[in-house]
Design a protein around this motif. Sequence first.
Motif, mmCIF file in Angstrom:
data_model
loop_
_atom_site.group_PDB
_atom_site.id
_atom_site.type_symbol
_atom_site.label_atom_id
_atom_site.label_comp_id
_atom_site.label_asym_id
_atom_site.label_seq_id
_atom_site.Cartn_x
_atom_site.Cartn_y
_atom_site.Cartn_z
ATOM 1 N N ASN A 186 0.800 -1.234 0.000
ATOM 2 C CA ASN A 186 0.000 0.000 0.000
ATOM 3 C C ASN A 186 0.831 1.282 0.000
ATOM 4 O O ASN A 186 0.265 2.370 0.005
ATOM 5 C CB ASN A 186 -1.000 0.012 1.162
ATOM 6 N N ASN A 187 2.152 1.175 -0.013
ATOM 7 C CA ASN A 187 2.980 2.382 -0.066
ATOM 8 C C ASN A 187 3.419 2.658 -1.507
ATOM 9 O O ASN A 187 4.598 2.688 -1.844
ATOM 10 C CB ASN A 187 4.170 2.283 0.885
ATOM 11 N N TYR A 194 -3.295 1.397 -6.088
ATOM 12 C CA TYR A 194 -3.080 0.177 -5.305
ATOM 13 C C TYR A 194 -3.411 -1.036 -6.170
ATOM 14 O O TYR A 194 -4.390 -1.052 -6.908
ATOM 15 C CB TYR A 194 -3.991 0.200 -4.073
ATOM 16 N N ALA A 201 7.883 -0.257 -4.104
ATOM 17 C CA ALA A 201 8.650 0.556 -3.168
ATOM 18 C C ALA A 201 10.030 -0.062 -2.990
ATOM 19 O O ALA A 201 10.240 -1.247 -3.276
ATOM 20 C CB ALA A 201 7.933 0.662 -1.820
ATOM 21 N N ASP A 292 3.934 -4.274 8.100
ATOM 22 C CA ASP A 292 3.794 -2.903 7.621
ATOM 23 C C ASP A 292 3.355 -2.930 6.155
ATOM 24 O O ASP A 292 3.241 -3.983 5.526
ATOM 25 C CB ASP A 292 5.136 -2.167 7.763
ATOM 26 N N SER A 293 3.056 -1.755 5.619
ATOM 27 C CA SER A 293 2.887 -1.522 4.187
ATOM 28 C C SER A 293 1.770 -2.328 3.541
ATOM 29 O O SER A 293 1.850 -2.714 2.382
ATOM 30 C CB SER A 293 4.204 -1.784 3.440
ATOM 31 N N ALA A 320 2.458 1.966 7.370
ATOM 32 C CA ALA A 320 2.988 2.948 6.418
ATOM 33 C C ALA A 320 2.232 4.273 6.464
ATOM 34 O O ALA A 320 1.699 4.747 5.451
ATOM 35 C CB ALA A 320 2.980 2.386 4.995
ATOM 36 N N ASN A 321 2.161 4.863 7.661
ATOM 37 C CA ASN A 321 1.547 6.188 7.824
ATOM 38 C C ASN A 321 0.079 6.231 7.409
ATOM 39 O O ASN A 321 -0.363 7.139 6.708
ATOM 40 C CB ASN A 321 2.349 7.249 7.066
ATOM 41 N N ARG A 323 -1.762 4.543 5.335
ATOM 42 C CA ARG A 323 -2.159 4.383 3.930
ATOM 43 C C ARG A 323 -3.296 3.383 3.813
ATOM 44 O O ARG A 323 -3.507 2.550 4.686
ATOM 45 C CB ARG A 323 -0.959 3.935 3.090
#
Length: 478
Positions: A186-187, A194, A201, A292-293, A320-321, A323
């Motif tokens: 998802n980053n 997506y 990445a 993550d991600s 990931a922030n 997302r």
Amino acid sequence: MTGFKDLKTLLITSLSAVALASCGGGGNAPASPGEATGGGTGGGTGTGAAADCPTGTTNVGTVAAGTLRNCQLPAKITGTLNLPLRAGTVYSVTGRVDVGDDMGGDAAAPKAGAVKGVLSVDAGVRLFGSAGLDYIVVNRGSQIFADGNSAQPIIFTSKQSIEGTAGTDSIGQWGGLVVLGRANINNCPGTTPYGSATCEAQVEGTNAFYGGSSNTDNSGVLRYFRVQHSGFQILPNNELNGITLAGVGSGTTVDYVQVHNSSDDGIEWFGGTVNAKHLVLTGNDDDDLDTDSGFKGTVQFVIVRKRANGGDRVFETSNANNRQPPSTPQFANVTAIGRTGGNDNYVLNTGTDARLYNSVLTAPAASTVACIDIDDAVTKATFSSVYMSCPVAFREDSNVGAAAIQAMFGAGANNTSNGTSTLTSDFINGANENAVVATNLTAINPAFTAVTYIGAVRNSADTWWLGWSCGLTSGSTC
């Protein structure tokens, strides 16, 4: 990755200069400092050492006081390279070893000119790195088949371990294993959609790419496989883990795998859909399970024991922030033995949506460790049949308070926040754990195995961890 790594940073930074000095260039890289060197395939005849090396590897002399022929992998593997089990032989990596080229994120249309590689490793084989920047990268479209068995696990470790000089607390003595796939992450860069082949990445710890459009991507097999004394910090918050699984698809097999004494995470997942079972994570200095991600796989049957003299969390589940769509890791049948001090067992942050089922979380009575800490209001968690025995059940802090975490925990079925551990040998269920009603996992996700108990190990007759793993019982050393 998120984390509080200042102490670890100080510990590892002192190793950086030596490790950087050992990084080789193209072709067959030079031997790392301290390795014995020697000529062609017939060179050297140390006591017990094989006389030569298999095709595709280079004879660089002997190690372990001349008892083992050191057969070095090339800097890039194209086609298939098999590492057979041979008497008097050990394999090594120097610098970064790439398995194949990056073939891109579209399995149906690989990058023009990119070549696939396959690394096949026989049961019982041992492979080592000598310094922090000695590591293996399995690129998108390529594969590793490290398929051991319970009597002959495959071991990737450090030179010190091969030579018998690695201490029980030794970490960060070589890089580790990075596996990159073409499943969704998802980053995505910029406005890239997506799930598209160009949603990719750069992976933490090296300049290689992961992600793409194939959720069933197959990066190979890791089974009855151990990674020891690994991990290396490239820059603060940019590390090699014991095993990194980035964008790895559900066609990949990860089963009966141990990471022991990594200087960073045990296993870190960046996106992807791979499912994993039967994991043993011991002595790792950062998180044992880090997601993550946009990771969307399942993880079942996990024993975690933190190191006595360090270590961070058991879980860090991130996103990931914040997302979208979020990371939705699903963990089941985990037994986690937290450390005396340091950060909490199960830390959730940055908008993840994590699920924990049929699990046991503990920490020593003398510790200050909490079982669960949630760090922001957009993060979600689901708990069902979770038994906790920690000095502090829920972390009270300025992010999400203990009462809010308790409400989330209490919304699930058959959860206990203030239990008393009756585990034996730290990880085998006792009467209290086996009294908990288990959640029906196959109704949640067919990738799970159906069970009628919580925790990783039901009783003393449940020995899935025995023989191929190390360091869990008295007298079992790694």
